[in-house]
Design a protein around this motif. Structure first.
Motif, PDB file in Angstrom:
ATOM      1  N   GLY A   1     -16.835 -32.867 -22.978  1.00 56.22           N
ATOM      2  CA  GLY A   1     -16.053 -31.684 -22.608  1.00 56.22           C
ATOM      3  C   GLY A   1     -16.844 -30.726 -21.732  1.00 56.22           C
ATOM      4  O   GLY A   1     -16.347 -30.232 -20.710  1.00 56.22           O
ATOM      5  N   PHE A   2     -18.099 -30.463 -22.129  1.00 53.43           N
ATOM      6  CA  PHE A   2     -18.962 -29.601 -21.317  1.00 53.43           C
ATOM      7  C   PHE A   2     -19.178 -30.204 -19.930  1.00 53.43           C
ATOM      8  O   PHE A   2     -19.117 -29.501 -18.917  1.00 53.43           O
ATOM      9  N   SER A   3     -19.445 -31.509 -19.905  1.00 52.54           N
ATOM     10  CA  SER A   3     -19.740 -32.178 -18.635  1.00 52.54           C
ATOM     11  C   SER A   3     -18.541 -32.149 -17.693  1.00 52.54           C
ATOM     12  O   SER A   3     -18.687 -31.870 -16.489  1.00 52.54           O
ATOM     13  N   VAL A   4     -17.356 -32.434 -18.226  1.00 60.86           N
ATOM     14  CA  VAL A   4     -16.150 -32.425 -17.394  1.00 60.86           C
ATOM     15  C   VAL A   4     -15.913 -31.033 -16.827  1.00 60.86           C
ATOM     16  O   VAL A   4     -15.545 -30.873 -15.652  1.00 60.86           O
ATOM     17  N   PHE A   5     -16.130 -30.011 -17.661  1.00 57.93           N
ATOM     18  CA  PHE A   5     -15.937 -28.633 -17.190  1.00 57.93           C
ATOM     19  C   PHE A   5     -16.874 -28.313 -16.022  1.00 57.93           C
ATOM     20  O   PHE A   5     -16.450 -27.759 -15.004  1.00 57.93           O
ATOM     21  N   ILE A   6     -18.165 -28.687 -16.170  1.00 53.15           N
ATOM     22  CA  ILE A   6     -19.128 -28.416 -15.099  1.00 53.15           C
ATOM     23  C   ILE A   6     -18.776 -29.204 -13.842  1.00 53.15           C
ATOM     24  O   ILE A   6     -18.885 -28.694 -12.715  1.00 53.15           O
ATOM     25  N   LEU A   7     -18.334 -30.449 -14.017  1.00 56.87           N
ATOM     26  CA  LEU A   7     -17.941 -31.261 -12.865  1.00 56.87           C
ATOM     27  C   LEU A   7     -16.762 -30.632 -12.133  1.00 56.87           C
ATOM     28  O   LEU A   7     -16.698 -30.631 -10.895  1.00 56.87           O
ATOM     29  N   LEU A   8     -15.811 -30.088 -12.886  1.00 55.88           N
ATOM     30  CA  LEU A   8     -14.658 -29.443 -12.264  1.00 55.88           C
ATOM     31  C   LEU A   8     -15.075 -28.182 -11.505  1.00 55.88           C
ATOM     32  O   LEU A   8     -14.576 -27.910 -10.414  1.00 55.88           O
ATOM     33  N   VAL A   9     -15.998 -27.422 -12.093  1.00 58.10           N
ATOM     34  CA  VAL A   9     -16.491 -26.228 -11.402  1.00 58.10           C
ATOM     35  C   VAL A   9     -17.186 -26.628 -10.102  1.00 58.10           C
ATOM     36  O   VAL A   9     -17.097 -25.925  -9.091  1.00 58.10           O
ATOM     37  N   GLY A  10     -17.856 -27.783 -10.114  1.00 59.89           N
ATOM     38  CA  GLY A  10     -18.560 -28.239  -8.922  1.00 59.89           C
ATOM     39  C   GLY A  10     -17.642 -28.511  -7.746  1.00 59.89           C
ATOM     40  O   GLY A  10     -18.081 -28.479  -6.588  1.00 59.89           O
ATOM     41  N   THR A  11     -16.376 -28.769  -8.017  1.00 64.55           N
ATOM     42  CA  THR A  11     -15.437 -28.989  -6.919  1.00 64.55           C
ATOM     43  C   THR A  11     -15.072 -27.686  -6.218  1.00 64.55           C
ATOM     44  O   THR A  11     -14.530 -27.704  -5.121  1.00 64.55           O
ATOM     45  N   VAL A  12     -15.368 -26.551  -6.876  1.00 63.43           N
ATOM     46  CA  VAL A  12     -15.077 -25.243  -6.269  1.00 63.43           C
ATOM     47  C   VAL A  12     -16.111 -24.910  -5.204  1.00 63.43           C
ATOM     48  O   VAL A  12     -15.781 -24.421  -4.127  1.00 63.43           O
ATOM     49  N   GLY A  13     -17.388 -25.149  -5.518  1.00 65.21           N
ATOM     50  CA  GLY A  13     -18.442 -24.858  -4.548  1.00 65.21           C
ATOM     51  C   GLY A  13     -19.819 -25.005  -5.148  1.00 65.21           C
ATOM     52  O   GLY A  13     -19.983 -25.077  -6.378  1.00 65.21           O
ATOM     53  N   LYS A  14     -20.859 -25.063  -4.294  1.00 70.32           N
ATOM     54  CA  LYS A  14     -22.231 -25.266  -4.757  1.00 70.32           C
ATOM     55  C   LYS A  14     -22.747 -24.069  -5.546  1.00 70.32           C
ATOM     56  O   LYS A  14     -23.407 -24.228  -6.563  1.00 70.32           O
ATOM     57  N   ASP A  15     -22.454 -22.846  -5.059  1.00 70.89           N
ATOM     58  CA  ASP A  15     -22.946 -21.650  -5.743  1.00 70.89           C
ATOM     59  C   ASP A  15     -22.332 -21.527  -7.135  1.00 70.89           C
ATOM     60  O   ASP A  15     -23.010 -21.171  -8.101  1.00 70.89           O
ATOM     61  N   GLU A  16     -21.033 -21.825  -7.219  1.00 70.35           N
ATOM     62  CA  GLU A  16     -20.364 -21.756  -8.515  1.00 70.35           C
ATOM     63  C   GLU A  16     -20.936 -22.784  -9.491  1.00 70.35           C
ATOM     64  O   GLU A  16     -21.124 -22.502 -10.683  1.00 70.35           O
TER      65      GLU A  16
ATOM     66  N   ALA B   1     -24.034 -24.064  -9.402  1.00 67.96           N
ATOM     67  CA  ALA B   1     -25.387 -23.651  -9.773  1.00 67.96           C
ATOM     68  C   ALA B   1     -25.342 -22.539 -10.828  1.00 67.96           C
ATOM     69  O   ALA B   1     -26.095 -22.568 -11.812  1.00 67.96           O
ATOM     70  N   ALA B   2     -24.452 -21.560 -10.627  1.00 67.69           N
ATOM     71  CA  ALA B   2     -24.352 -20.446 -11.567  1.00 67.69           C
ATOM     72  C   ALA B   2     -23.879 -20.926 -12.943  1.00 67.69           C
ATOM     73  O   ALA B   2     -24.401 -20.498 -13.987  1.00 67.69           O
ATOM     74  N   THR B   3     -22.907 -21.828 -12.957  1.00 66.96           N
ATOM     75  CA  THR B   3     -22.385 -22.345 -14.226  1.00 66.96           C
ATOM     76  C   THR B   3     -23.436 -23.170 -14.953  1.00 66.96           C
ATOM     77  O   THR B   3     -23.602 -23.046 -16.179  1.00 66.96           O
ATOM     78  N   SER B   4     -24.157 -24.002 -14.230  1.00 61.21           N
ATOM     79  CA  SER B   4     -25.215 -24.811 -14.849  1.00 61.21           C
ATOM     80  C   SER B   4     -26.291 -23.921 -15.453  1.00 61.21           C
ATOM     81  O   SER B   4     -26.779 -24.170 -16.565  1.00 61.21           O
ATOM     82  N   LEU B   5     -26.660 -22.858 -14.736  1.00 64.28           N
ATOM     83  CA  LEU B   5     -27.660 -21.916 -15.241  1.00 64.28           C
ATOM     84  C   LEU B   5     -27.156 -21.236 -16.511  1.00 64.28           C
ATOM     85  O   LEU B   5     -27.886 -21.097 -17.501  1.00 64.28           O
ATOM     86  N   ALA B   6     -25.894 -20.803 -16.489  1.00 64.43           N
ATOM     87  CA  ALA B   6     -25.311 -20.132 -17.661  1.00 64.43           C
ATOM     88  C   ALA B   6     -25.271 -21.070 -18.870  1.00 64.43           C
ATOM     89  O   ALA B   6     -25.577 -20.662 -20.000  1.00 64.43           O
ATOM     90  N   PHE B   7     -24.917 -22.320 -18.643  1.00 71.09           N
ATOM     91  CA  PHE B   7     -24.857 -23.285 -19.748  1.00 71.09           C
ATOM     92  C   PHE B   7     -26.254 -23.552 -20.314  1.00 71.09           C
ATOM     93  O   PHE B   7     -26.424 -23.708 -21.528  1.00 71.09           O
ATOM     94  N   ASN B   8     -27.262 -23.613 -19.434  1.00 71.52           N
ATOM     95  CA  ASN B   8     -28.630 -23.833 -19.912  1.00 71.52           C
ATOM     96  C   ASN B   8     -29.108 -22.661 -20.768  1.00 71.52           C
ATOM     97  O   ASN B   8     -29.769 -22.857 -21.796  1.00 71.52           O
ATOM     98  N   LEU B   9     -28.786 -21.447 -20.349  1.00 72.58           N
ATOM     99  CA  LEU B   9     -29.146 -20.278 -21.147  1.00 72.58           C
ATOM    100  C   LEU B   9     -28.378 -20.269 -22.465  1.00 72.58           C
ATOM    101  O   LEU B   9     -28.895 -19.855 -23.504  1.00 72.58           O
ATOM    102  N   ASN B  10     -27.141 -20.745 -22.422  1.00 67.43           N
ATOM    103  CA  ASN B  10     -26.310 -20.772 -23.620  1.00 67.43           C
ATOM    104  C   ASN B  10     -26.865 -21.710 -24.686  1.00 67.43           C
ATOM    105  O   ASN B  10     -26.644 -21.505 -25.887  1.00 67.43           O
ATOM    106  N   THR B  11     -27.604 -22.741 -24.243  1.00 64.46           N
ATOM    107  CA  THR B  11     -28.180 -23.670 -25.226  1.00 64.46           C
ATOM    108  C   THR B  11     -29.159 -22.970 -26.164  1.00 64.46           C
ATOM    109  O   THR B  11     -29.357 -23.406 -27.305  1.00 64.46           O
ATOM    110  N   LEU B  12     -29.766 -21.875 -25.683  1.00 62.89           N
ATOM    111  CA  LEU B  12     -30.701 -21.134 -26.533  1.00 62.89           C
ATOM    112  C   LEU B  12     -30.010 -20.571 -27.774  1.00 62.89           C
ATOM    113  O   LEU B  12     -30.649 -20.322 -28.791  1.00 62.89           O
ATOM    114  N   THR B  13     -28.695 -20.364 -27.689  1.00 59.76           N
ATOM    115  CA  THR B  13     -27.970 -19.798 -28.823  1.00 59.76           C
ATOM    116  C   THR B  13     -27.539 -20.851 -29.827  1.00 59.76           C
ATOM    117  O   THR B  13     -27.528 -20.599 -31.038  1.00 59.76           O
TER     118      THR B  13
END
Length: 215
Positions: free
Chosen positions: A159-174, A176-188
């Motif tokens: 589910g997480f992977s599909v969501f990130i893949l879908l965001v990737g179709t929007v653009g590179k910056d989006e 990168a930002a989503t991947s960074l947010a998900f990585n920070l979220n793993t700390l929780t």
């Protein structure tokens, strides 16, 4: 089972470009995705095997052993990443492929550490190596009880992977930002996964002792 799954992942490598082409990310992103994914597929066997060997110790309640091996893996991963991504210590700068090889190298170090521990005299006395032959009944139980849990993790991570893949179709910056947010979220939620593993270990030991009321 680890080696068999590793062979299955090797079969996927040849289809990597086709898979990521279907997703529809920017061409530059696709090239990076293919490099990273291909390396992880090639080195999938030690990734799975290190997890299996860690379960042998955690299932016996020897979680401190798992902790120290994981510390070793993190250190190896960090050192290899510094060397292989940026080309330090005379090594070629491999970029994102270097990051993937660092992950594989860390798991190889974990496997080596677990095998070294299992080869210690006081550990060998448990009969681990003597009982390494295929056991149809035990393997059936492994699949019976393991598949539901594995399917749960597959759905969650998928589910997480599909969501990130879908965001990737929007653009590179989006992406990168989503991947960074998900990585920070793993700390929780990583500490919560640790608590979950601790509870599973205690419950499993009590059931193995024939004391389900404590479980």
């Amino acid at each position: 089972l680890s080696l068999f799954c590793g062979i299955l992942f090797l079969l996927v490598v040849s289809q990597t470009e086709r898979i990521f082409a279907l997703i529809g990310h920017a061409e530059a992103v696709q090239r990076l995705e293919c490099r990273y994914f291909s390396v992880l597929c090639i080195g999938s066997a030690p990734v799975i095997l290190s997890c299996c060997l860690s379960c042998y110790f955690s299932g016996r309640g020897e979680t401190e052993t798992v902790m120290w091996v994981n510390f070793l893996a993190v250190a190896v991963n960090g050192l290899l990443a510094w060397c292989l991504i940026f080309g330090n210590w005379g090594l070629p700068a491999m970029g994102i492929a270097g990051a993937a090889w660092s992950t594989v190298g860390a798991h190889l170090a974990s496997v080596a550490a677990y095998i070294a521990i299992l080869s210690l005299p006081h550990v060998r006395e448990r009969g681990f190596w003597q009982n390494r032959t295929f056991d149809r009944e035990l393997f059936g139980r492994l699949i019976r009880y393991g598949l539901p849990t594995g399917f749960q993790y597959l759905v969650e991570i998928g589910g997480f992977s599909v969501f990130i893949l879908l965001v990737g179709t929007v653009g590179k910056d989006e992406l990168a930002a989503t991947s960074l947010a998900f990585n920070l979220n793993t700390l929780t939620f990583i500490p919560l996964l640790g608590f979950g593993t601790a509870v599973m270990t205690l419950v499993g030991i009590r059931i193995g002792e024939g004391r389900p009321e404590l479980a």
